[in-house]
Design an enzyme around this catalytic site. Sequence first.
Site, PDB file in Angstrom:
ATOM      1  N   LYS A  73     -25.539 -18.069  26.759  1.00  0.00           N
ATOM      2  CA  LYS A  73     -24.775 -19.249  27.189  1.00  0.00           C
ATOM      3  C   LYS A  73     -25.624 -20.504  27.351  1.00  0.00           C
ATOM      4  O   LYS A  73     -25.122 -21.616  27.218  1.00  0.00           O
ATOM      5  CB  LYS A  73     -24.054 -18.949  28.509  1.00  0.00           C
ATOM      6  CG  LYS A  73     -22.955 -17.943  28.342  1.00  0.00           C
ATOM      7  CD  LYS A  73     -22.195 -17.693  29.614  1.00  0.00           C
ATOM      8  CE  LYS A  73     -21.086 -16.707  29.312  1.00  0.00           C
ATOM      9  NZ  LYS A  73     -20.120 -16.561  30.379  1.00  0.00           N
ATOM     10  N   THR A 160     -35.896 -13.738  38.822  1.00  0.00           N
ATOM     11  CA  THR A 160     -36.843 -14.755  38.321  1.00  0.00           C
ATOM     12  C   THR A 160     -36.610 -16.037  39.110  1.00  0.00           C
ATOM     13  O   THR A 160     -35.643 -16.776  38.852  1.00  0.00           O
ATOM     14  CB  THR A 160     -36.609 -14.995  36.808  1.00  0.00           C
ATOM     15  OG1 THR A 160     -36.556 -13.724  36.151  1.00  0.00           O
ATOM     16  CG2 THR A 160     -37.689 -15.859  36.195  1.00  0.00           C
TER      17      THR A 160
END
Length: 295
Positions: A73, A160
């Site tokens: 995306k 992350t």
Amino acid sequence: MKTEINGETGTIGIIGGNIKKSLSPLLHNELLKYYSLNNCYLPFQISENQIKVIVEWIRALNIKEMNVTAPFKEKIISFMDNIEESAFRVGAMNTVINKNGILWGYNTDLEGFKRSLQVEGKMDIKGKNAIVLGAGGAARAIIYALCEENTKEISIFNRTLDKAKKIQKEYRAFFPNCLLQIFSLEDRIMQDKINHADFLINTTSLGSYPNIDLNPLPENIIIPDYIMAYDLIYNPAKTLFLRKAEKEGAKIMNGGLMLAYQAVESFSLWTGIEPSQKVINKLIRKMNEEIISVN
Ligand code: NAP
């Protein structure tokens, strides 16, 4: 009505890295059938290095609509000719619309998420505290929608941290009054944040096929019963995350409604047709039958 593939049938579809359990083909083909549009919606499982060539195919084959799912995306944005304003600000898109050879990127996850909250119990997120697990493409839309709806405090937990940091930095510029905090998925502050939250939203892919035994929450976390636990995953209908939340007394919701509303929005962008609530409800019933039958 009958559907037949013939010499004039158009191809539309969805690209993603792991789409074997996607219900987008079911939803879109139902809409195509309902409105007698001579098109066929297909799933295309691709890898990241194929994005460029797929975009060339969209142009060459004059594919009018292509949905985009995890994990592309964000990456696909740079291949578009134009990006609609909110998709540009979100930094992620899920729909390509081909307007006479010019490819436009849209994000209908935003609308899909907002409408899912309105429909399911008219949930108001204004002034509430939300926890978002994940900082991928879908998380971007969810966090953006929460900011737009004036959520008071949003805590993002992601494996992350840099990806969460990037969202925080970009969105602070658009929403200076929204309190955005970021933490690593293992941060011990999670329990405290959850205790003070109204919404706990999983946007990670943990718990979806084929990783149905995974839960984004550390094992020792307790989910209070006053929280709304929302998982963007819809297949399986109840992930480990939702099962745990339900067991602890929380209200739960899966990503089915969001999926249906984002699909309807993508369909409208391409065709200009706005399906009535009656048609949408029929679509949702069909989708739920399918979810139940595969679980
Ligand atoms: P994405 O961009 O690939 O992001 C994946 C997210 O999951 C990232 O935050 C990633 O963390 C995290 N993650 C993946 N594996 C992990 C692991 N082993 N441990 C910890 N974290 C992990 O995907 P996406 O487009 O955001 O989609 C995410 C999920 O939402 C998918 O399951 C998708 O099907 C679902 N979704 C549903 C709808 C709906 O309409 N219901 C709409 C959109 C998306 P890192 O940043 O550390 O990699």
